[in-house]
Scaffold this motif. Structure first.
Motif, PDB file in Angstrom:
ATOM      1  N   ARG A 234       1.956   7.669  24.141  1.00 47.79           N
ATOM      2  CA  ARG A 234       1.419   9.030  24.092  1.00 47.79           C
ATOM      3  C   ARG A 234       1.583   9.739  25.430  1.00 47.79           C
ATOM      4  N   LEU A 235       1.446   9.008  26.550  1.00 43.73           N
ATOM      5  CA  LEU A 235       1.669   9.595  27.877  1.00 43.73           C
ATOM      6  C   LEU A 235       3.111  10.059  28.023  1.00 43.73           C
ATOM      7  N   GLU A 236       4.048   9.215  27.619  1.00 43.84           N
ATOM      8  CA  GLU A 236       5.474   9.535  27.765  1.00 43.84           C
ATOM      9  C   GLU A 236       5.916  10.674  26.853  1.00 43.84           C
ATOM     10  N   ARG A 237       5.166  10.924  25.790  1.00 41.03           N
ATOM     11  CA  ARG A 237       5.489  12.038  24.882  1.00 41.03           C
ATOM     12  C   ARG A 237       4.658  13.279  25.221  1.00 41.03           C
TER      13      ARG A 237
ATOM     14  N   ALA B 233       3.103  -2.208  29.416  1.00 43.59           N
ATOM     15  CA  ALA B 233       1.694  -2.446  29.077  1.00 43.59           C
ATOM     16  C   ALA B 233       1.202  -3.730  29.733  1.00 43.59           C
ATOM     17  N   ARG B 234       2.030  -4.772  29.716  1.00 41.41           N
ATOM     18  CA  ARG B 234       1.663  -6.042  30.337  1.00 41.41           C
ATOM     19  C   ARG B 234       1.489  -5.878  31.849  1.00 41.41           C
ATOM     20  N   ARG B 235       2.366  -5.117  32.474  1.00 36.65           N
ATOM     21  CA  ARG B 235       2.326  -4.940  33.931  1.00 36.65           C
ATOM     22  C   ARG B 235       1.178  -4.048  34.407  1.00 36.65           C
TER      23      ARG B 235
ATOM     24  N   SER C  14       0.140   1.979  22.996  1.00 36.95           N
ATOM     25  CA  SER C  14      -0.023   3.278  22.330  1.00 36.95           C
ATOM     26  C   SER C  14      -0.352   4.376  23.341  1.00 36.95           C
ATOM     27  N   THR C  15      -1.185   4.068  24.331  1.00 43.61           N
ATOM     28  CA  THR C  15      -1.510   5.062  25.361  1.00 43.61           C
ATOM     29  C   THR C  15      -0.265   5.396  26.171  1.00 43.61           C
ATOM     30  N   LEU C  16       0.516   4.384  26.542  1.00 44.80           N
ATOM     31  CA  LEU C  16       1.752   4.625  27.286  1.00 44.80           C
ATOM     32  C   LEU C  16       2.709   5.508  26.488  1.00 44.80           C
TER      33      LEU C  16
END
Length: 192
Positions: free
Chosen positions: A47-50, A35-37, A43-45
């Motif tokens: 949800r994307l990975e799931r 998220a920092r990078r 939370s979006t990351l």
């Protein structure tokens, strides 16, 4: 030859989600670090990975930049070993309904090769901005086949049917269809 089930969009989305999670784990990054990078919320990351949500072109570009991959390369990694001959009905198609962008991987990336060909279609009024290139110095050739495309990359260019714009991408870029018709273009990408 791939079965219809393997080519279904939901299967590509699920494989893409899995590959994004693998890339993060391979680097030893937490969701917070990614998220920092990328500037994408944790939370979006998650949800994307799931595979709970589909990435927009802008989000996917930020992730590609963090993982130092072109979008084509990332999408090719979720496909099986690419054949030398890619039949039209077997070319991977990805759609970002939110932005009005459709991307066909005509000649996907392949180990040992630096170039690839992508077909892009933007609906009238579509406007996509990227924070930076996934790989600095990426060479791009944009050949507009139908319509008009406004490209911002080291300048602002209005590219009409038959015209070709070529450049190395070092910074932000933007693709805009001023309308009134869809724009269809071929994008040739060459790794530095």
């Amino acid at each position: 030859m791939r079965s219809t089930e393997e080519m279904a969009p939901e299967h590509v989305e699920a494989r893409l989600a899995g590959r994004l999670a693998e890339l993060r784990v391979e680097r030893g990054w937490s969701l917070e670090e990614l998220a920092r990078r990328t500037g994408i919320s944790r939370s979006t990351l998650s949800r994307l990975e799931r595979a709970e949500i589909s990435p927009t072109a802008t989000l996917l570009n930020r992730l590609c930049a963090a993982y130092e991959r072109t979008m084509s390369r990332l999408l090719a990694e979720v496909e099986s070993e690419p054949p030398q001959l890619v039949r039209a009905d077997q070319q991977a198609v990805w759609r970002d309904g939110a932005s009005g962008f459709t991307r066909r991987s005509v000649s996907p990336p392949h180990p040992g090769l630096r170039g690839e060909i992508v077909e892009g279609v933007l609906r009238p009024g579509a406007d996509i901005s990227y924070d930076g290139p996934p790989v600095p110095g990426l060479e791009q050739h944009i050949w507009v086949l139908e319509g008009v495309l406004e490209v911002t990359a080291g300048g602002v260019y209005r590219v009409s049917a038959g015209d070709c714009l070529r450049f190395r991408l070092w910074d932000r870029s933007r693709f805009h269809n001023p309308g009134p018709d869809p724009v269809r273009y071929a994008l040739v990408v060459v790794l530095p």
